[in-house]
Structure formats: C-alpha cells, structure tokens
Design a protein around this motif. Structure first.
Motif, PDB file in Angstrom:
ATOM      1  N   ILE A   1      -4.449  -8.670   4.551  1.00 47.60           N
ATOM      2  CA  ILE A   1      -3.338  -7.901   4.007  1.00 47.60           C
ATOM      3  C   ILE A   1      -2.194  -8.038   4.997  1.00 47.60           C
ATOM      4  O   ILE A   1      -2.397  -7.973   6.208  1.00 47.60           O
ATOM      5  CB  ILE A   1      -3.721  -6.418   3.789  1.00 47.60           C
ATOM      6  CG1 ILE A   1      -4.854  -6.339   2.767  1.00 47.60           C
ATOM      7  CG2 ILE A   1      -2.506  -5.613   3.332  1.00 47.60           C
ATOM      8  CD1 ILE A   1      -5.397  -4.963   2.532  1.00 47.60           C
ATOM      9  N   GLY A   2      -1.013  -8.261   4.455  1.00 46.44           N
ATOM     10  CA  GLY A   2       0.147  -8.460   5.311  1.00 46.44           C
ATOM     11  C   GLY A   2       1.280  -7.526   4.952  1.00 46.44           C
ATOM     12  O   GLY A   2       1.328  -6.963   3.864  1.00 46.44           O
ATOM     13  N   VAL A   3       2.196  -7.405   5.900  1.00 51.05           N
ATOM     14  CA  VAL A   3       3.423  -6.635   5.695  1.00 51.05           C
ATOM     15  C   VAL A   3       4.588  -7.576   5.975  1.00 51.05           C
ATOM     16  O   VAL A   3       4.588  -8.297   6.985  1.00 51.05           O
ATOM     17  CB  VAL A   3       3.470  -5.404   6.634  1.00 51.05           C
ATOM     18  CG1 VAL A   3       4.800  -4.668   6.506  1.00 51.05           C
ATOM     19  CG2 VAL A   3       2.315  -4.460   6.335  1.00 51.05           C
ATOM     20  N   VAL A   4       5.568  -7.561   5.089  1.00 50.13           N
ATOM     21  CA  VAL A   4       6.750  -8.408   5.239  1.00 50.13           C
ATOM     22  C   VAL A   4       7.602  -7.876   6.388  1.00 50.13           C
ATOM     23  O   VAL A   4       7.918  -6.686   6.441  1.00 50.13           O
ATOM     24  CB  VAL A   4       7.568  -8.431   3.931  1.00 50.13           C
ATOM     25  CG1 VAL A   4       8.885  -9.163   4.119  1.00 50.13           C
ATOM     26  CG2 VAL A   4       6.755  -9.056   2.795  1.00 50.13           C
ATOM     27  N   LEU A   5       7.963  -8.771   7.315  1.00 47.91           N
ATOM     28  CA  LEU A   5       8.821  -8.403   8.448  1.00 47.91           C
ATOM     29  C   LEU A   5      10.274  -8.799   8.221  1.00 47.91           C
ATOM     30  O   LEU A   5      11.181  -8.136   8.741  1.00 47.91           O
ATOM     31  CB  LEU A   5       8.307  -9.060   9.734  1.00 47.91           C
ATOM     32  CG  LEU A   5       6.894  -8.680  10.163  1.00 47.91           C
ATOM     33  CD1 LEU A   5       6.496  -9.464  11.412  1.00 47.91           C
ATOM     34  CD2 LEU A   5       6.788  -7.177  10.412  1.00 47.91           C
TER      35      LEU A   5
END
Length: 137
Positions: free
Chosen positions: A59-63
């Motif tokens: 799972i990723g978070v947009v930076l």
C-alpha cells in the motif's frame, strides 16, 4: 482523498524499491488512454493499492503529483514497446504482511468495484492497464 489500484507486474520491484510509479504518457500508437491519464489525477496523500503477482502486496501514499519524466533506466529492457516520455509520481510504499488475493474476497469486492474502468474483470482477473481509480468502499 482518492483510492487507486496500480498494476505493477513488470516493474513492481523497481517501483516499490525506488518509491515511485511511472507510466508512459501515451500508448505505443500515440493515443491517450485513461489508465495512463489517471497518473495526472493522483494527488498528494491519495492511497495506492499495489497489485502484482495476482495479489495486493503493498500500500502506498502519493507524495507528489505526476510530473514529466523519461522511462526509468532501472526498467532496463522491460517495456521496450512503451513510449519513452512518461508520468512519474513519487510514492511511499509499505509492504503488507499478508498479501491479499482479490479472489479470496471476490464476493464482497466485486460489489464495490466500478462498472466502467474497473481494475478487475467479472471473473476477478486483472485488466491490462496501469492506474485505476477505485471507490473508497
């Protein structure tokens, strides 16, 4: 906040390890396609579900929002058919302890996926494409 599903089968190792998503800007025939155009719609703090080897594995978070970038050199010969110009989004990924196969929860999941531009077909198999918007449910 928006939620996205990214298919990273060919480049997951480079993208997860390098903390980014990358897609061509156009198809090989020069035409736009929604799943590449979606890169420009991802915003800071959006959540990305990373799908590869038939499972959600990170799972990723947009930076950062998408910016123009050449095809990453670390892809090597992968994607020789892809346009050299692309969209890059910087990411923070976290591998999940127990990868999730969509087929394990298919009866519930299929009720929440969009009818148009879903990342999965009616049998739970993945569609060809890169980035798909998914509902919060």
């Amino acid at each position: 906040m928006n939620y996205w599903w990214v298919n990273q089968n060919k480049t997951w190792e480079q993208e997860i390890g390098g903390g980014f998503m990358w897609s061509p800007q156009k198809q090989a025939n020069g035409k736009n396609t929604f799943h590449y155009d979606n890169m420009r719609l991802a915003k800071k703090d959006d959540v990305i579900f990373s799908y590869y080897n038939k499972e959600i594995q990170a799972i990723g978070v947009v930076l950062t929002e998408a910016y123009d970038a050449p095809k990453p050199e670390e892809f090597g010969p992968t994607g020789t058919e892809w346009d050299h110009r692309g969209w890059k989004v910087d990411m923070h990924y976290k591998a999940i302890s127990f990868p999730l196969s969509p087929l394990d929860i298919w009866d519930t999941l299929k009720l929440t996926l969009p009818e148009k531009y879903s990342p999965l077909n009616s049998n739970g198999g993945g569609y060809q494409g890169y980035l798909f918007n998914i509902p919060p449910e």
